[in-house]
Structures are given as C-alpha cells and as structure tokens.
Design an enzyme around this catalytic site. Structure first.
Site, mmCIF file in Angstrom:
data_model
loop_
_atom_site.group_PDB
_atom_site.id
_atom_site.type_symbol
_atom_site.label_atom_id
_atom_site.label_comp_id
_atom_site.label_asym_id
_atom_site.label_seq_id
_atom_site.Cartn_x
_atom_site.Cartn_y
_atom_site.Cartn_z
ATOM 1 N N LYS A 257 5.494 -12.495 3.994
ATOM 2 C CA LYS A 257 4.627 -12.098 5.103
ATOM 3 C C LYS A 257 3.168 -12.381 4.703
ATOM 4 O O LYS A 257 2.893 -12.571 3.520
ATOM 5 C CB LYS A 257 4.832 -10.616 5.428
ATOM 6 N N HIS B 161 9.566 -6.822 1.439
ATOM 7 C CA HIS B 161 9.970 -6.092 0.234
ATOM 8 C C HIS B 161 10.306 -4.639 0.511
ATOM 9 O O HIS B 161 11.015 -4.005 -0.273
ATOM 10 C CB HIS B 161 8.892 -6.201 -0.846
ATOM 11 N N GLU C 102 -1.187 4.821 1.702
ATOM 12 C CA GLU C 102 -1.549 4.326 0.375
ATOM 13 C C GLU C 102 -2.844 4.988 -0.083
ATOM 14 O O GLU C 102 -3.741 5.244 0.722
ATOM 15 C CB GLU C 102 -1.745 2.806 0.406
ATOM 16 N N HIS D 265 6.712 -4.350 8.291
ATOM 17 C CA HIS D 265 7.225 -3.183 7.571
ATOM 18 C C HIS D 265 7.636 -2.044 8.498
ATOM 19 O O HIS D 265 8.781 -1.578 8.474
ATOM 20 C CB HIS D 265 6.170 -2.641 6.605
ATOM 21 N N LYS E 292 -5.017 2.802 4.273
ATOM 22 C CA LYS E 292 -5.428 2.672 2.880
ATOM 23 C C LYS E 292 -6.438 3.756 2.538
ATOM 24 O O LYS E 292 -7.080 4.341 3.412
ATOM 25 C CB LYS E 292 -6.028 1.293 2.633
#
Length: 477
Positions: free
Chosen positions: A141, A171, A209, A233, A329
């Site tokens: 991606k 992933h 995150e 995702h 984030k």
C-alpha cells in the site's frame, strides 16, 4: 517446527531491496519461516535496487534487523544476491529474465509511483508468463491515492497479470487476532447468534499510534491519515466484522464476502467525519513538535494526522448499526482494537435496585500491542444487596501460546508462496474502499483540520461525533 507443509521453492525478487521495508520486516519474517521449517531449502532472494552494491552489501543490510535465529540466518545468507538496475530500464528486465527460472515472486517494496511501471515492465518482458512455474506480484500500500488512481493502477496491472497472480498486501491482516476474527465469529454458535443488529448497538474500530510523522514528512504530507489507513487497514477490519458467512474458507469465497461488505458501505458524508492535526506535546515518552514544524511538511499544510468516521454498512444484518472508525498519530497510547458494543438489557427486573443501570456487554478484539480477546459482563458483588460490578473474561495469545518474535509478515509471505489469497485484497475491494471515502477526499481539499495536543486521545470534535448519538469512545489504553 510447524505442522504446516513447506512452501515450494521459489525466487523472491524484491524491488527496493536496500530500503527499510526489506530489512526491517521482510527479511526477519523470512528468517522466522526458515526457523519454523516452512521454506524449501532452494528458496532464494534476489534484491534489486538502483544504488551501488553487491551481494555482501545486501546481506549486511538485510541482517541488520535479524535478532537471534543465527542458524536460520546462516542457512539464508548464501541464498541472497544483488542486482543493480533502474526500474524503468528494459535492460534490467532482460537480465532478470535470463537469471530467473521456475517459480518467482516479485515484491514491490518501492515508492507507490513505481508500482504501475514495474508491473508493466514485468508483463511486457514476459516475466509474468507462467510457462515454467508460478509468477506472482506482491504490491504494497497505498494502492492508489483516490478512486480514479486506484482504478487506473488496477487496470494497468490486470492488463499484464491475472487477478490470481496479484497479491495486494496489508500487514494488518497478518496479525493473529485479525485472522481469528473469522474463527471467533463463525466457529462459535454463541457469537454468531448475536452478531447482528438485533443484539449489537454499535461497533468501534480503532488504530491509534503514539508515534508522530517523524522523518516521513514528505510522504505523509501528500497522503494523510485518511488515505494512509482507512480504505485499506480499517476497511479490511470492518469487512471481517461485517461480512456474511462464506460458504467455505476458500480464498475466493472469503474475498467475495469481504468485497460485498465493503461495497455495502455508504459513501461517507463530510458531516459524519472529523479530521484532526496534532500540535506540540509529549507522546510515547517523546517530545513531539507541531505537525507543521515536521521536516518536509509544507508550512501551510492542511493534511490531517487523525480521522474519525461514522460509517453505515447497508445490509440487513447491520442496518441501523453505526460503525465508528478512528485512527491517528501522536496519541496517548498505541492501541489497535475492535469493540463490539451490545445492546443494553431491559432493566425491568433490576428496577429500584443499585443495579438499575447495567452497563452493556462488550466484546473487545485487541489486535496490538497485546493480541487478546476480552468479553465484558456484569456480575453480582457478594453481599445481601443486588449490586453489580463489571467483570472481564480475557484470553491473551501470549499466555496460551509461544508466539516468539514475529513481524506480522510471516503468514502473508508464506501464503504468497503457497498461493493462498485469503488475506489479500482483490481489485473490487480496493475500489470499493476508495469509493466510500471519495466524498471526504473531495471535501477536504480545502479547510483546516481540528487541532489536538500530541499525547491526547484526539480532537474534541471526535468525541462530539459520538456524543450526538448518545455514545462515547472506548478508552484508548
């Protein structure tokens, strides 16, 4: 040693082999597969990059993130070779064709702008022809930057390869808990019986995150949180929750039901979305500068580092059940989870007792950092009065199994080698995800994100998004 069969021998050709992805994630995963006895002894790695280098230099680079497993690395080391070349040069592909025989996997660990050109060169040079073995193409991606570019990239790759040859990798889908969603749902009568709008009030999907954008300013400022995380995702996690039972665990049956779930996502209205951008603060124990002060970020950037969405999945099973998605984030904690909020029980029999307002049950699928399943219930506190307290039935993978150190790519690389596409996105899934978020991409070309301090849970407007429905977010922890 795993009970799974060894994958057939193949040459893994990594374009961009001198980059971070290959050394940080791919090579450790291949070493772990070797350790577990899942690779044929003739499996080889051919790394391609445009810079100066040789076999020894590539081996040294790829070993940098391999920890322990010295025996497995020593068995791998002599099977690693380097080829220098320009990704757009026909001579590179002629040399590659002369060196390759039998099964081959082409892994595009490059910048996204090379995906189409490399795929086209592989096709026109005959390297994707499967005359003497399988030929598979792995694409990282982001797969496109909007609906139009995703459609164009799919068209280009499918002009040179069959869908069965293309592995669009995510992933997240290599995580044990993600794979276990289907087993938890369809392998247990208890969960599948209540997995619908009669019993479920709403669903939360969070990918938080603590890390900031850091050194990825140029890439991130062109991408943003929505493009980076949502159509891939988060929508893949949504599809696993929302899809109908496939008639088997065959890859195409599973991917078809996931595609239907994503296609059922109503295009998201701007009023059902929040975007945020972090200011200076402390996250993950580190001082974080304001996003606009990040190197390679434009001073007047309006790129978002946080997104919260209210999503409708228009199927009979989920009609009326909102899915709330968020990702960001520089938040207060690293936390990727799915929370199924069940409807509250009628309080009739508990009326006029301290237990009158019972908290609804919640099923929490913890994906990272600790992979676990938790079911929150109400139980009676010991004593003469009917008083309830919350209790949690918890299963942690690390307590039950020796997981060892894994990157999340082990399962995915093994599946590529054995030809199992169950955990990989199909063209219609990719385009369905972009179609759902395209109204937001159009609306967010102008305007400013809402600010939030680094180390917080996000902007206040994200809390307001749920508060208007009488709900609140599960705590990020």
């Amino acid at each position: 040693m795993s009970d799974a069969p060894r994958a057939p021998a193949a040459t893994l050709v990594i374009f961009g082999a001198m980059g971070d992805l290959a050394s940080r994630l791919l090579m450790p995963a291949l070493v772990h597969l070797e350790r577990d006895g899942l690779l044929d002894g003739e499996t080889r790695l051919l790394g391609i990059s445009h810079g100066e280098g040789d076999d020894a230099g590539l081996r040294e680079k790829l070993k940098s993130f391999v920890e322990g497993d010295e025996d497995a690395w020593e068995r791998w080391e002599h099977r690693i070779t380097y080829l220098r070349g320009d990704f757009g040069d026909d001579a590179l592909y002629a040399t590659l064709k002369a060196r390759l025989h039998g099964n081959a996997v082409f892994y595009l660990a490059t910048a996204p702008n090379f995906f189409g050109p490399i795929g086209e060169k592989l096709g026109t040079s005959g390297l994707l022809d499967e005359g003497d073995g399988f030929r598979r193409l792995v694409v990282e991606k982001p797969f496109g930057a909007d609906l139009a570019s995703a459609q164009a990239l799919n068209a280009k790759l499918l002009g040179h390869a069959e869908e069965t040859q293309i592995y669009r990798i995510d992933h997240f889908l290599g995580k044990e808990t993600v794979q276990n969603i289907t087993v938890a749902r369809f392998g247990n009568a208890l969960t599948e019986a209540v997995w619908n709008n009669r019993y479920v009030d709403h669903v939360e999907i969070t990918a938080a995150e603590t890390v900031s954008v850091g050194s990825r300013g140029k890439f991130y400022d062109e991408t943003g949180a929505l493009r980076d995380m949502v159509p891939n995702h988060l929508f893949q996690l949504l599809a696993l929750v929302a899809m109908e039972p496939p008639n088997s665990f065959d890859a195409e049956a599973l991917r078809t039901e996931k595609s239907k779930a994503i296609a059922a996502v109503r295009p998201i209205r701007p009023e059902d979305a929040v975007r945020g951008r972090y200011l200076a603060g402390t996250a993950g124990g580190k001082d974080v500068p304001t996003y606009r002060d990040t190197p390679d970020v434009t001073p007047d950037s309006n790129t978002e580092t946080y997104v919260a969405l209210k999503v409708a999945v228009e199927t009979w099973r989920w009609h009326g059940v909102p899915f709330y998605l968020r990702t960001g984030k520089a938040l207060t904690a690293r936390d990727t989870e799915i929370v199924i909020h069940f409807r509250a029980v009628p309080p009739l029999m508990f009326r006029d007792t301290p237990a009158e307002a019972l908290p609804p049950n919640r099923l929490i699928l913890q994906i990272q950092p600790g992979e676990a399943l938790k079911l929150e219930m109400s139980v009676k506190r010991p004593g003469p009065v009917i008083e309830t307290v919350p209790a949690c039935l918890s299963f942690a993978y690390a307590d039950a199994f020796d997981l060892g150190h894994r990157t999340g790519y082990e399962t995915l690389l093994y599946d590529v080698l054995i030809g199992d596409q169950s955990l990989f996105q199909r063209a219609d899934q990719i385009e369905g995800g972009w179609r759902a978020v395209q109204p937001l991409l159009d609306a967010w070309r102008s305007g400013e994100p809402d600010d939030y301090p680094a180390g917080s849970t996000g902007p206040a407007s994200a809390d307001a998004l749920l508060a208007r429905d009488g709900r609140n977010w599960h705590e990020i922890e």
